[in-house]
Design a protein around this motif. Structure first.
Motif, PDB file in Angstrom:
ATOM      1  N   PHE A  52     -35.437 -41.178  52.404  1.00  0.00           N
ATOM      2  CA  PHE A  52     -36.688 -41.056  51.648  1.00  0.00           C
ATOM      3  C   PHE A  52     -36.805 -39.663  51.018  1.00  0.00           C
ATOM      4  CE2 PHE A  52     -38.732 -44.385  54.675  1.00  0.00           C
ATOM      5  CZ  PHE A  52     -38.120 -45.413  53.979  1.00  0.00           C
ATOM      6  N   GLU A  53     -36.330 -38.633  51.724  1.00  0.00           N
ATOM      7  CA  GLU A  53     -36.357 -37.281  51.157  1.00  0.00           C
ATOM      8  C   GLU A  53     -35.473 -37.203  49.906  1.00  0.00           C
ATOM      9  OE1 GLU A  53     -35.741 -32.612  52.451  1.00  0.00           O
ATOM     10  OE2 GLU A  53     -35.137 -34.183  53.847  1.00  0.00           O
ATOM     11  N   ASN A  54     -34.297 -37.776  49.974  1.00  0.00           N
ATOM     12  CA  ASN A  54     -33.413 -37.803  48.797  1.00  0.00           C
ATOM     13  C   ASN A  54     -34.074 -38.543  47.648  1.00  0.00           C
ATOM     14  OD1 ASN A  54     -31.373 -36.365  50.092  1.00  0.00           O
ATOM     15  ND2 ASN A  54     -30.287 -38.199  50.747  1.00  0.00           N
ATOM     16  N   GLN A  55     -34.747 -39.637  47.964  1.00  0.00           N
ATOM     17  CA  GLN A  55     -35.374 -40.436  46.908  1.00  0.00           C
ATOM     18  C   GLN A  55     -36.560 -39.715  46.295  1.00  0.00           C
ATOM     19  OE1 GLN A  55     -35.978 -44.325  48.662  1.00  0.00           O
ATOM     20  NE2 GLN A  55     -33.827 -44.846  48.430  1.00  0.00           N
ATOM     21  N   TYR A  56     -37.416 -39.092  47.095  1.00  0.00           N
ATOM     22  CA  TYR A  56     -38.546 -38.399  46.466  1.00  0.00           C
ATOM     23  C   TYR A  56     -38.070 -37.171  45.700  1.00  0.00           C
ATOM     24  CZ  TYR A  56     -39.410 -35.000  50.373  1.00  0.00           C
ATOM     25  OH  TYR A  56     -39.334 -34.015  51.305  1.00  0.00           O
ATOM     26  N   SER A  57     -36.969 -36.571  46.122  1.00  0.00           N
ATOM     27  CA  SER A  57     -36.412 -35.448  45.357  1.00  0.00           C
ATOM     28  C   SER A  57     -35.908 -35.923  43.994  1.00  0.00           C
ATOM     29  CB  SER A  57     -35.276 -34.781  46.134  1.00  0.00           C
ATOM     30  OG  SER A  57     -35.772 -34.172  47.308  1.00  0.00           O
ATOM     31  N   GLU A  58     -35.290 -37.085  43.958  1.00  0.00           N
ATOM     32  CA  GLU A  58     -34.844 -37.656  42.690  1.00  0.00           C
ATOM     33  C   GLU A  58     -36.046 -37.990  41.800  1.00  0.00           C
ATOM     34  OE1 GLU A  58     -31.834 -41.096  40.937  1.00  0.00           O
ATOM     35  OE2 GLU A  58     -31.885 -40.711  43.095  1.00  0.00           O
ATOM     36  N   LEU A  59     -37.094 -38.517  42.411  1.00  0.00           N
ATOM     37  CA  LEU A  59     -38.310 -38.820  41.649  1.00  0.00           C
ATOM     38  C   LEU A  59     -38.938 -37.559  41.072  1.00  0.00           C
ATOM     39  CD1 LEU A  59     -39.849 -41.556  43.975  1.00  0.00           C
ATOM     40  CD2 LEU A  59     -38.850 -41.911  41.706  1.00  0.00           C
ATOM     41  N   GLU A  60     -38.861 -36.438  41.811  1.00  0.00           N
ATOM     42  CA  GLU A  60     -39.376 -35.162  41.290  1.00  0.00           C
ATOM     43  C   GLU A  60     -38.717 -34.811  39.966  1.00  0.00           C
ATOM     44  OE1 GLU A  60     -38.987 -31.860  43.972  1.00  0.00           O
ATOM     45  OE2 GLU A  60     -40.479 -32.656  45.351  1.00  0.00           O
ATOM     46  N   GLY A  61     -37.401 -35.002  39.903  1.00  0.00           N
ATOM     47  CA  GLY A  61     -36.671 -34.721  38.670  1.00  0.00           C
ATOM     48  C   GLY A  61     -37.111 -35.622  37.531  1.00  0.00           C
ATOM     49  N   ILE A  62     -37.303 -36.898  37.836  1.00  0.00           N
ATOM     50  CA  ILE A  62     -37.765 -37.848  36.829  1.00  0.00           C
ATOM     51  C   ILE A  62     -39.147 -37.441  36.323  1.00  0.00           C
ATOM     52  CG2 ILE A  62     -38.532 -40.237  36.445  1.00  0.00           C
ATOM     53  CD1 ILE A  62     -36.297 -41.091  38.453  1.00  0.00           C
ATOM     54  N   ILE A  63     -40.029 -37.097  37.244  1.00  0.00           N
ATOM     55  CA  ILE A  63     -41.397 -36.703  36.892  1.00  0.00           C
ATOM     56  C   ILE A  63     -41.378 -35.524  35.924  1.00  0.00           C
ATOM     57  CG2 ILE A  63     -43.474 -35.605  37.854  1.00  0.00           C
ATOM     58  CD1 ILE A  63     -42.915 -37.449  40.387  1.00  0.00           C
TER      59      ILE A  63
END
Length: 157
Positions: A52-63
Protein backbone atom coordinates in the motif's frame (compact mmCIF):
# COMPACT_ATOMS: atom_id res chain seq x y z
CA UNK A 1 -2.57 34.36 -19.27
CA UNK A 2 -4.19 31.93 -21.71
CA UNK A 3 -1.66 29.56 -23.30
CA UNK A 4 -1.47 29.80 -27.08
CA UNK A 5 -0.73 26.16 -27.77
CA UNK A 6 -3.20 25.28 -30.52
CA UNK A 7 -6.10 24.49 -28.20
CA UNK A 8 -9.06 26.85 -28.05
CA UNK A 9 -9.85 28.64 -24.80
CA UNK A 10 -13.10 26.67 -24.55
CA UNK A 11 -11.26 23.36 -24.95
CA UNK A 12 -8.63 24.44 -22.43
CA UNK A 13 -11.39 25.15 -19.89
CA UNK A 14 -13.12 21.83 -20.60
CA UNK A 15 -9.80 20.02 -20.32
CA UNK A 16 -9.01 21.66 -17.00
CA UNK A 17 -12.45 20.78 -15.65
CA UNK A 18 -11.92 17.16 -16.65
CA UNK A 19 -8.43 17.15 -15.14
CA UNK A 20 -9.86 18.51 -11.88
CA UNK A 21 -12.18 15.49 -11.71
CA UNK A 22 -9.24 13.16 -12.39
CA UNK A 23 -7.17 14.94 -9.74
CA UNK A 24 -10.05 14.47 -7.29
CA UNK A 25 -10.27 10.77 -8.13
CA UNK A 26 -6.54 10.32 -7.60
CA UNK A 27 -6.56 12.24 -4.30
CA UNK A 28 -9.48 10.21 -2.97
CA UNK A 29 -7.80 6.94 -3.93
CA UNK A 30 -4.51 8.18 -2.43
CA UNK A 31 -6.21 8.95 0.91
CA UNK A 32 -8.00 5.59 0.91
CA UNK A 33 -4.78 3.71 0.13
CA UNK A 34 -2.98 5.55 2.95
CA UNK A 35 -5.83 4.72 5.35
CA UNK A 36 -5.47 1.04 4.47
CA UNK A 37 -1.68 1.27 4.83
CA UNK A 38 -2.13 2.65 8.35
CA UNK A 39 -4.81 0.15 9.36
CA UNK A 40 -3.88 -3.14 7.72
CA UNK A 41 -3.44 -5.97 10.22
CA UNK A 42 -3.09 -9.73 10.18
CA UNK A 43 -0.80 -12.41 8.85
CA UNK A 44 0.48 -10.53 5.81
CA UNK A 45 0.67 -7.21 7.64
CA UNK A 46 4.16 -6.12 6.57
CA UNK A 47 3.76 -7.26 2.95
CA UNK A 48 0.49 -5.36 2.52
CA UNK A 49 1.73 -2.39 4.55
CA UNK A 50 4.64 -2.04 2.10
CA UNK A 51 2.45 -2.75 -0.95
CA UNK A 52 0.00 0.00 0.00
CA UNK A 53 2.92 2.37 0.70
CA UNK A 54 4.33 1.72 -2.78
CA UNK A 55 0.91 2.30 -4.30
CA UNK A 56 0.18 5.57 -2.51
CA UNK A 57 3.68 6.77 -3.43
CA UNK A 58 2.90 6.05 -7.08
CA UNK A 59 -0.40 7.89 -6.72
CA UNK A 60 1.49 10.90 -5.30
CA UNK A 61 3.41 11.12 -8.56
CA UNK A 62 0.23 10.89 -10.61
CA UNK A 63 -1.41 13.59 -8.49
CA UNK A 64 1.48 15.99 -9.00
CA UNK A 65 1.58 15.34 -12.74
CA UNK A 66 -2.17 15.97 -13.15
CA UNK A 67 -1.99 19.14 -11.02
CA UNK A 68 0.90 20.45 -13.10
CA UNK A 69 -0.97 19.68 -16.33
CA UNK A 70 -3.85 21.87 -15.17
CA UNK A 71 -1.37 24.72 -14.68
CA UNK A 72 0.25 24.09 -18.06
CA UNK A 73 -3.19 24.48 -19.65
CA UNK A 74 -3.67 27.84 -17.92
CA UNK A 75 -5.90 26.66 -15.09
CA UNK A 76 -5.81 26.87 -11.32
CA UNK A 77 -5.43 23.62 -9.43
CA UNK A 78 -8.00 22.85 -6.73
CA UNK A 79 -6.57 21.77 -3.42
CA UNK A 80 -9.09 21.26 -0.64
CA UNK A 81 -10.67 18.04 0.54
CA UNK A 82 -14.09 19.62 0.06
CA UNK A 83 -13.33 20.38 -3.60
CA UNK A 84 -11.96 16.89 -4.16
CA UNK A 85 -14.99 15.20 -2.58
CA UNK A 86 -17.41 17.24 -4.70
CA UNK A 87 -15.76 16.04 -7.92
CA UNK A 88 -14.44 12.55 -7.17
CA UNK A 89 -15.92 9.50 -8.85
CA UNK A 90 -14.36 7.32 -6.13
CA UNK A 91 -16.55 6.60 -3.11
CA UNK A 92 -15.22 6.88 0.43
CA UNK A 93 -16.46 4.78 3.34
CA UNK A 94 -15.95 6.76 6.56
CA UNK A 95 -15.65 4.81 9.80
CA UNK A 96 -15.19 1.55 7.87
CA UNK A 97 -12.06 -0.50 8.58
CA UNK A 98 -12.16 -3.58 6.39
CA UNK A 99 -10.05 -6.71 6.79
CA UNK A 100 -7.16 -7.37 4.41
CA UNK A 101 -9.07 -9.08 1.60
CA UNK A 102 -11.80 -6.42 1.67
CA UNK A 103 -9.14 -3.68 1.51
CA UNK A 104 -7.58 -5.29 -1.54
CA UNK A 105 -10.97 -5.85 -3.16
CA UNK A 106 -12.07 -2.26 -2.54
CA UNK A 107 -8.82 -0.82 -3.92
CA UNK A 108 -9.06 -3.11 -6.95
CA UNK A 109 -12.60 -1.94 -7.61
CA UNK A 110 -11.51 1.70 -7.34
CA UNK A 111 -8.59 1.23 -9.72
CA UNK A 112 -10.86 -0.57 -12.20
CA UNK A 113 -13.34 2.31 -11.92
CA UNK A 114 -10.58 4.78 -12.70
CA UNK A 115 -9.37 2.67 -15.63
CA UNK A 116 -12.87 2.65 -17.13
CA UNK A 117 -13.34 6.39 -16.53
CA UNK A 118 -9.90 7.25 -17.88
CA UNK A 119 -10.70 5.43 -21.14
CA UNK A 120 -13.66 7.78 -21.62
CA UNK A 121 -11.61 10.79 -20.51
CA UNK A 122 -8.88 10.00 -23.05
CA UNK A 123 -11.45 9.96 -25.85
CA UNK A 124 -12.84 13.31 -24.70
CA UNK A 125 -9.37 14.87 -24.59
CA UNK A 126 -8.36 13.53 -28.00
CA UNK A 127 -11.61 13.74 -29.96
CA UNK A 128 -13.53 16.63 -28.42
CA UNK A 129 -10.84 18.90 -26.94
CA UNK A 130 -8.16 18.21 -29.59
CA UNK A 131 -5.60 17.87 -26.78
CA UNK A 132 -3.20 15.08 -27.70
CA UNK A 133 -0.87 16.00 -24.82
CA UNK A 134 -3.47 15.40 -22.13
CA UNK A 135 -4.74 12.28 -23.91
CA UNK A 136 -1.18 10.93 -23.93
CA UNK A 137 -0.67 11.81 -20.26
CA UNK A 138 -3.91 10.07 -19.30
CA UNK A 139 -2.94 6.99 -21.32
CA UNK A 140 0.20 6.66 -19.21
CA UNK A 141 -1.82 7.11 -16.02
CA UNK A 142 -4.32 4.48 -17.21
CA UNK A 143 -1.43 2.06 -17.72
CA UNK A 144 -0.17 2.72 -14.19
CA UNK A 145 -3.63 1.91 -12.81
CA UNK A 146 -3.80 -1.23 -14.95
CA UNK A 147 -0.54 -2.44 -13.39
CA UNK A 148 -1.72 -1.70 -9.84
CA UNK A 149 -5.06 -3.42 -10.56
CA UNK A 150 -3.25 -6.46 -11.94
CA UNK A 151 -1.14 -6.72 -8.78
CA UNK A 152 -4.18 -6.37 -6.50
CA UNK A 153 -6.12 -8.91 -8.58
CA UNK A 154 -3.33 -11.46 -8.06
CA UNK A 155 -3.87 -11.26 -4.29
CA UNK A 156 -7.50 -12.24 -4.78
CA UNK A 157 -6.88 -15.11 -7.23
Amino acid sequence: MIPKIGITENHLQKGNSLLSVILSDEMTLYIKTRKFHWNVAGESFMELHKLFENQYSELEGIIDTVAERINKLGGKTIGTMNEFMQLSRIVEHPNKYPVQKEMISELLSDHETLISELRKDIDICADENHDAGTADLLTGILQQHETIAWILRRYLS
